[in-house]
Enzyme design. Structure first.
Site, PDB file in Angstrom:
ATOM      1  N   VAL A 108       0.806  -1.214   0.199  1.00  0.00           N
ATOM      2  CA  VAL A 108      -0.035  -0.032   0.084  1.00  0.00           C
ATOM      3  C   VAL A 108       0.883   1.274  -0.049  1.00  0.00           C
ATOM      4  O   VAL A 108       1.811   1.132   0.548  1.00  0.00           O
ATOM      5  CB  VAL A 108      -1.012  -0.195   1.362  1.00  0.00           C
ATOM      6  CG1 VAL A 108      -1.870   1.163   1.199  1.00  0.00           C
ATOM      7  CG2 VAL A 108      -1.818  -1.239   1.374  1.00  0.00           C
ATOM      8  N   CYS A 109       0.438   2.180  -0.794  1.00  0.00           N
ATOM      9  CA  CYS A 109       1.164   3.489  -0.933  1.00  0.00           C
ATOM     10  C   CYS A 109       2.561   3.265  -1.113  1.00  0.00           C
ATOM     11  O   CYS A 109       3.055   2.467  -1.969  1.00  0.00           O
ATOM     12  CB  CYS A 109       0.947   4.067   0.668  1.00  0.00           C
ATOM     13  SG  CYS A 109       1.488   5.786   0.596  1.00  0.00           S
ATOM     14  N   THR A 110       3.678   3.919  -0.378  1.00  0.00           N
ATOM     15  CA  THR A 110       5.040   3.672  -0.722  1.00  0.00           C
ATOM     16  C   THR A 110       5.599   2.376  -0.297  1.00  0.00           C
ATOM     17  O   THR A 110       6.849   2.375  -0.543  1.00  0.00           O
ATOM     18  CB  THR A 110       5.935   4.982  -0.034  1.00  0.00           C
ATOM     19  OG1 THR A 110       5.606   5.144   1.325  1.00  0.00           O
ATOM     20  CG2 THR A 110       5.560   6.263  -0.842  1.00  0.00           C
ATOM     21  N   THR A 128       1.833   3.328  -6.639  1.00  0.00           N
ATOM     22  CA  THR A 128       2.529   3.893  -5.321  1.00  0.00           C
ATOM     23  C   THR A 128       1.466   5.011  -5.188  1.00  0.00           C
ATOM     24  O   THR A 128       0.845   5.581  -5.881  1.00  0.00           O
ATOM     25  CB  THR A 128       3.742   4.163  -4.988  1.00  0.00           C
ATOM     26  OG1 THR A 128       4.155   4.305  -3.654  1.00  0.00           O
ATOM     27  CG2 THR A 128       4.388   5.203  -5.888  1.00  0.00           C
ATOM     28  N   ALA A 158      -2.533   2.295  -4.653  1.00  0.00           N
ATOM     29  CA  ALA A 158      -1.942   3.798  -4.581  1.00  0.00           C
ATOM     30  C   ALA A 158      -2.049   4.014  -3.010  1.00  0.00           C
ATOM     31  O   ALA A 158      -1.887   3.236  -2.110  1.00  0.00           O
ATOM     32  CB  ALA A 158      -3.406   4.370  -5.219  1.00  0.00           C
TER      33      ALA A 158
END
Lengths: 236, 236
Positions: A108-110, A128, A158
């Protein structure tokens, strides 16, 4: 017997964004409550409380050593502390070795930058947080602007709240739409953002390149090689 | 100086649902990072790690005694452990006394039952997780089926993920739409539930009355007076 279960491991590390992990954990633990063939665990270098990017401290219930070969892996992200975590050899080694035998590798995310640093995104489509998307190129990945991106057994989501959507997708993929829908009801995930959907033509912070460069230089001052490798991918 | 800041206190207790708290904390801590007049704290009876309804343990960074008069209060919910928590005198006393001087008193999911037990919902419109909604009547509240319900300075949200919407609404109310929108971008809250919006005509578990009765009898076996008071409000 826990050893007979399919273990979904949520990796934690200092300075991460808790929502990246807590959203999907809530969804997938709901699946594990319904389908006993699965279990969820929170895995860290230590079981001691660790700080996050907000006042909440959280604790893993297993160490890396205790969960060497999970069925699935989820790596959350964050801002500067996640960039620093790219130089955390114990974290990167765990992600690399656990991913080698996992059926599913997700982020998830970075968290996808952590997957990239572990060598898992080479030649893959991935996403990301929108602010960090171009950095994926530093790991040989093709950055994609989607809510989640599936490339083989690697699925990246994202930013931050996208982990909830990713997790509901995983439940549907693993055990079908009926259980996914029930869990959606249980967490009452029927979003009503007060200001409506995001209008991407109005995203804040203007040109991201200077902001990203500043963040990388600051977070990775002690890791010049990694810093320079990422600086080459801060966009136009 | 922290004593000059407006403190937003997120209350934690054993067995709660972490997402109820982590969603709004992420949003409101984003506000505090942007508007230094605010700070967020996680408040519990102890700073020791506490168990939740999933494998995650979390820790408060302040005790009740350290935050007697917050500017705003948020109480998360959960299932059976939250019903048990209604008999936790230290929790209920803290919520009652902190709310007395707070500008804003808020809850997510069955956190509104905690507000009710503290005497804060008498004569007010309020909401909670849809499965527990009728129980609000036991506290003199009028149950309302909305994502969040504002009645004076008491704002209650629906189940689990509704806390994110509530928190963005609070940011808009406290500091305006521009900062709320920026935070929405930062947490990339642009939901895409894979199965779409919830169709409430297809909600699971059928008639909720037997399920609620079983849950109340089980969770409150040691609290017969409270159990019977709630059992009188399990719906038709």
């Amino acid at each position: 017997m826990t050893e007979d279960k399919k273990t979904i491991a949520f990796v934690v590390y200092p300075g991460m964004t808790p929502l990246d992990m807590v959203g999907p954990l809530t969804v997938l633990d709901g699946m594990a409550s319904t389908v006993p063939e699965f279990r969820t665990v929170v895995v860290g270098e230590t079981k001691e409380p660790i700080g996050t990017d907000n006042p909440l401290k959280l604790s893993a219930n297993h160490t890396y050593d205790e969960v060497p070969s999970p069925y699935a892996l989820l790596v959350p992200g964050g801002a500067a502390p996640t960039l620093k975590a790219l130089a955390d050899e114990k974290l990167i080694d765990y992600v690399r070795t656990a991913a080698a035998s996992a059926e599913l590798v997700t982020s998830v995310c970075t968290g996808s930058l952590v997957l990239g640093q572990a060598g898992l995104l080479e030649g893959r489509r991935a996403t990301t947080h929108w602010m960090f998307r171009e950095l994926l190129g530093a790991f040989g990945a093709e950055p994609v602007a989607e809510r989640w991106v599936e490339d083989g057994n690697v699925i990246t989501a994202a930013g931050v709240s996208a982990g909830i959507d990713l997790a509901l997708h995983l439940v549907e993929r693993l055990v079908g739409a009926e259980i996914a829908r029930t869990i959606q009801f249980v967490i009452e995930y029927d979003p009503e953002p007060p200001l409506g959907a995001l209008d991407w033509s109005k995203r804040p912070y203007g040109d991201l390149k200077p902001l990203l460069e500043h963040t990388l230089k600051d977070a990775l001052a002690d890791e010049p090689a990694l810093r320079d490798r990422l600086l080459a991918h801060t966009g136009r």
